[in-house]
Design a protein around this motif. Structure first.
Motif, PDB file in Angstrom:
ATOM      1  N   VAL A   1       0.805  -1.208  -0.090  1.00 10.46           N
ATOM      2  CA  VAL A   1       0.029   0.052   0.034  1.00 10.46           C
ATOM      3  C   VAL A   1       0.851   1.388   0.164  1.00 10.46           C
ATOM      4  O   VAL A   1       0.717   2.187  -0.745  1.00 10.46           O
ATOM      5  CB  VAL A   1      -0.864   0.008   1.210  1.00 10.46           C
ATOM      6  N   GLU A   2       1.938   1.284   0.830  1.00 14.22           N
ATOM      7  CA  GLU A   2       2.923   2.645   0.862  1.00 14.22           C
ATOM      8  C   GLU A   2       3.579   2.447  -0.309  1.00 14.22           C
ATOM      9  O   GLU A   2       4.042   3.823  -0.767  1.00 14.22           O
ATOM     10  CB  GLU A   2       3.980   2.217   2.135  1.00 14.22           C
ATOM     11  N   VAL A   3       4.130   1.614  -1.040  1.00 11.55           N
ATOM     12  CA  VAL A   3       4.611   1.890  -2.369  1.00 11.55           C
ATOM     13  C   VAL A   3       3.790   2.340  -3.392  1.00 11.55           C
ATOM     14  O   VAL A   3       4.000   3.142  -4.293  1.00 11.55           O
ATOM     15  CB  VAL A   3       5.273   0.274  -2.947  1.00 11.55           C
ATOM     16  N   LEU A   4       2.575   1.706  -3.498  1.00 10.77           N
ATOM     17  CA  LEU A   4       1.464   2.351  -4.384  1.00 10.77           C
ATOM     18  C   LEU A   4       1.280   3.715  -4.151  1.00 10.77           C
ATOM     19  O   LEU A   4       1.290   4.405  -5.156  1.00 10.77           O
ATOM     20  CB  LEU A   4       0.403   1.440  -4.396  1.00 10.77           C
ATOM     21  N   ASP A   5       1.040   4.146  -2.788  1.00 11.99           N
ATOM     22  CA  ASP A   5       1.002   5.620  -2.641  1.00 11.99           C
ATOM     23  C   ASP A   5       2.316   6.568  -2.854  1.00 11.99           C
ATOM     24  O   ASP A   5       2.026   7.448  -3.468  1.00 11.99           O
ATOM     25  CB  ASP A   5       0.568   5.843  -1.034  1.00 11.99           C
ATOM     26  N   MET A   6       3.286   5.911  -2.762  1.00 11.06           N
ATOM     27  CA  MET A   6       4.505   6.559  -3.136  1.00 11.06           C
ATOM     28  C   MET A   6       4.627   6.755  -4.694  1.00 11.06           C
ATOM     29  O   MET A   6       4.612   8.063  -5.292  1.00 11.06           O
ATOM     30  CB  MET A   6       5.877   5.650  -2.762  1.00 11.06           C
ATOM     31  N   PHE A   7       4.182   5.910  -5.640  1.00  9.51           N
ATOM     32  CA  PHE A   7       4.380   6.066  -7.011  1.00  9.51           C
ATOM     33  C   PHE A   7       3.013   6.916  -7.353  1.00  9.51           C
ATOM     34  O   PHE A   7       3.271   7.511  -8.309  1.00  9.51           O
ATOM     35  CB  PHE A   7       4.204   4.571  -7.787  1.00  9.51           C
ATOM     36  N   ARG A   8       1.983   6.861  -6.781  1.00 12.38           N
ATOM     37  CA  ARG A   8       0.847   7.964  -7.222  1.00 12.38           C
ATOM     38  C   ARG A   8       1.305   9.231  -6.942  1.00 12.38           C
ATOM     39  O   ARG A   8       0.949   9.987  -7.732  1.00 12.38           O
ATOM     40  CB  ARG A   8      -0.200   7.671  -6.318  1.00 12.38           C
ATOM     41  N   ASP A   9       1.999   9.574  -5.748  1.00 13.31           N
ATOM     42  CA  ASP A   9       2.547  10.742  -5.363  1.00 13.31           C
ATOM     43  C   ASP A   9       3.490  11.442  -6.304  1.00 13.31           C
ATOM     44  O   ASP A   9       3.496  12.614  -6.818  1.00 13.31           O
ATOM     45  CB  ASP A   9       3.033  11.058  -4.028  1.00 13.31           C
ATOM     46  N   LEU A  10       4.361  10.587  -6.575  1.00 14.85           N
ATOM     47  CA  LEU A  10       5.346  10.733  -7.565  1.00 14.85           C
ATOM     48  C   LEU A  10       4.786  11.163  -9.151  1.00 14.85           C
ATOM     49  O   LEU A  10       5.113  12.066  -9.659  1.00 14.85           O
ATOM     50  CB  LEU A  10       6.221   9.436  -7.855  1.00 14.85           C
ATOM     51  N   ARG A  11       3.841  10.327  -9.469  1.00 11.39           N
ATOM     52  CA  ARG A  11       2.993  10.454 -10.767  1.00 11.39           C
ATOM     53  C   ARG A  11       2.644  11.973 -10.812  1.00 11.39           C
ATOM     54  O   ARG A  11       2.667  12.715 -11.766  1.00 11.39           O
ATOM     55  CB  ARG A  11       2.121   9.544 -11.012  1.00 11.39           C
ATOM     56  N   VAL A  12       1.946  12.468  -9.589  1.00 10.50           N
ATOM     57  CA  VAL A  12       1.217  13.607  -9.487  1.00 10.50           C
ATOM     58  C   VAL A  12       2.317  14.703  -9.475  1.00 10.50           C
ATOM     59  O   VAL A  12       1.987  15.754 -10.397  1.00 10.50           O
ATOM     60  CB  VAL A  12       0.535  13.806  -8.226  1.00 10.50           C
ATOM     61  N   GLN A  13       3.671  14.445  -8.738  1.00 10.62           N
ATOM     62  CA  GLN A  13       4.380  15.412  -8.730  1.00 10.62           C
ATOM     63  C   GLN A  13       5.042  15.647 -10.223  1.00 10.62           C
ATOM     64  O   GLN A  13       5.341  16.810 -10.451  1.00 10.62           O
ATOM     65  CB  GLN A  13       5.567  15.179  -8.029  1.00 10.62           C
ATOM     66  N   LEU A  14       5.303  14.760 -10.805  1.00 13.24           N
ATOM     67  CA  LEU A  14       5.948  14.745 -12.215  1.00 13.24           C
ATOM     68  C   LEU A  14       5.124  15.549 -13.142  1.00 13.24           C
ATOM     69  O   LEU A  14       5.496  15.962 -14.238  1.00 13.24           O
ATOM     70  CB  LEU A  14       6.321  13.233 -12.762  1.00 13.24           C
ATOM     71  N   ALA A  15       3.770  15.219 -13.146  1.00 10.35           N
ATOM     72  CA  ALA A  15       2.773  15.870 -13.855  1.00 10.35           C
ATOM     73  C   ALA A  15       2.722  17.382 -13.598  1.00 10.35           C
ATOM     74  O   ALA A  15       2.689  17.979 -14.555  1.00 10.35           O
ATOM     75  CB  ALA A  15       1.253  15.352 -13.712  1.00 10.35           C
ATOM     76  N   GLU A  16       3.016  17.799 -12.675  1.00 14.32           N
ATOM     77  CA  GLU A  16       3.174  19.040 -12.299  1.00 14.32           C
ATOM     78  C   GLU A  16       4.320  19.702 -12.747  1.00 14.32           C
ATOM     79  O   GLU A  16       4.217  20.941 -13.185  1.00 14.32           O
ATOM     80  CB  GLU A  16       3.087  19.331 -10.655  1.00 14.32           C
TER      81      GLU A  16
END
Length: 69
Positions: free
Chosen positions: A50-65
């Protein structure tokens, strides 16, 4: 930890832990302790997933920004 091996940049980290007071700290491991250890390993693996999935979701948002800038 997710690290860019070329640049050495850390993109994210994940950490998880579980506890169970049923685990005995005696010298001899019993079948009950082995079952509890297996349960803890499984729980830690699920929590880390769960933590790794959250990390990748956050990273995806940051890269999109960054792409929008």
């Amino acid at each position: 930890m997710l690290i860019d091996v070329v640049q050495g940049y850390p993109y994210g980290t994940a950490q998880a832990s579980v506890e169970d007071s049923a685990l005995s700290t005696g010298y001899q491991a019993s079948d009950t302790n082995r079952k509890v250890i297996d349960k803890l390993r499984s729980g830690a693996t699920q929590a880390l997933t769960v933590e790794v999935l959250d990390m990748f979701r956050d990273l995806r948002v940051q890269l999109a920004e960054l792409d929008r800038k």
